[in-house]
Design an enzyme around this catalytic site. Structure first.
Site, mmCIF file in Angstrom:
data_model
loop_
_atom_site.group_PDB
_atom_site.id
_atom_site.type_symbol
_atom_site.label_atom_id
_atom_site.label_comp_id
_atom_site.label_asym_id
_atom_site.label_seq_id
_atom_site.Cartn_x
_atom_site.Cartn_y
_atom_site.Cartn_z
ATOM 1 N N GLY A 51 0.824 -1.203 0.000
ATOM 2 C CA GLY A 51 0.000 0.000 0.000
ATOM 3 C C GLY A 51 0.855 1.249 0.000
ATOM 4 C CB CYS A 52 0.174 4.686 -1.202
ATOM 5 S SG CYS A 52 -1.473 4.972 -0.536
#
Length: 344
Positions: free
Chosen positions: A153-154
């Protein structure tokens, strides 16, 4: 071929440095799909075989991603080609698992999933496919021999890159306090009350305080390096009033001097081409539109203070996915990813 049939290849996949890698993209109309197209169209070792989108089938990709006008004549397709070596799943959370359940992907096709569906070890297998967590700064050797990748995920990428060097030496001995702000593209392309321009512009808000879903994968990675790590990660995410980028500030108690801390971080990332460490001030314009992560390390009294910045759509999504593809196929890790920042 419809999207319930098996994806097969009619020829031998490239082994790195041979022929072009044949890529397919599922979910090509969204933000991460658009970034994937922008990178792969210009990648020296990739041919895009298909871009799948049921809602846009028959339309040129530049009808959706208008900046690609003049760069490609590719069209969206509702069908899945059998002539691919790697499949990028740029779909929403939960949809990647549904896609793989509905489609028999041939064993030789490498899958790189950008959703959260396979990031945690207890959820990393579906049918005969096992997914490796695709953070190169943590799992580079495993990625090189992996068949399937769960792209991080970012927020998870940004925060882990700020903490991994400490965990690698067992130095996360106290609670970690984190505040991070992300651009509006982090919410995806579908409109919601908190992503609409009239709400987001000139505005700032907290969401999912202490409970963000990326905390699970962050904890998993830190325990991979520091077995038994059980301290609280106090994470307060903010919605920013800008389009793209993440800036995260974090601190924890530490006995390191600033010189020791800086050396620890620089040594850890010395062999990683996209993560760079400094004790000088950093800002988002240095990294937006690139696959880079910049980390600033400072020490104040008995606290180490880390700032980590990166582009949520590139190093936090599509850029990192291509970085993983490069490693999987034996290419230069930076191939197709030498991108210019928006800094002026």
């Amino acid at each position: 071929m419809n999207n319930t049939e098996e994806i097969k290849s009619t020829s031998t996949p490239p082994s790195g440095g041979g022929g072009a890698i044949r890529a397919g993209i599922v979910g090509g109309a969204g933000y991460t799909g658009g970034e994937m197209l922008r990178i792969l169209i210009n990648h020296p070792n990739v041919d895009i075989i298909f871009v799948h989108s049921n809602s846009n089938a028959g339309n040129h990709v530049y009808d959706v991603h208008k900046d690609l006008f003049g760069d490609t004549d590719l069209k969206f397709s509702s069908e899945l080609s059998n002539n691919i070596d790697v499949l990028f799943l740029c779909v929403g959370h939960g949809d990647a698992r549904k896609f793989l359940e509905a489609n028999e992907i041939a064993d030789h096709v490498k899958v790189i999933d950008l959703s959260q569906d396979f990031r945690l070890s207890q959820n990393s297998t579906i049918k005969s496919k096992n997914f490796i967590y695709g953070l190169p700064e943590l799992n580079r050797d495993a990625i090189k021999v992996a068949d399937n990748i769960a792209n991080p995920g970012c927020f998870a990428t940004c925060l882990q890159l700020g903490l991994l060097p400490l965990a690698s030496k067992g130095l996360l001995e106290n609670e970690v306090h984190i505040t991070a702000t992300t651009g509006s593209t982090g919410a995806g392309q579908s409109l919601s009350p908190t992503s609409h321009f009239t709400w987001r512009n000139d505005n700032l808000s907290v969401y999912k305080a202490f409970s963000h879903q990326h905390l699970n994968e962050i904890g998993q990675s830190l325990r991979q390096l520091q077995i038994g790590f059980d301290k609280a990660i106090n994470f307060i995410p903010y919605r920013g009033d800008f389009t793209r980028g993440i800036i995260a500030s974090m601190y924890t108690e530490s006995n390191l001097t600033e010189a020791e801390a800086l050396k620890l971080y620089q040594d850890y990332y010395a062999e990683h081409p996209f993560t760079h460490v400094t004790n000088k001030d950093i800002d988002l314009k240095q990294i937006v539109n690139t696959n880079k992560c910049f980390i600033q390390v400072k020490v104040y009294d008995n606290k180490i203070f880390i700032i980590s910045i990166m582009d949520n759509l590139l190093k936090g999504a599509s850029g990192q996915a291509v970085q993983n593809m490069n490693l999987m196929f034996g290419l230069n890790e930076s191939a197709g990813l030498r991108l210019k920042a928006i800094g002026f």
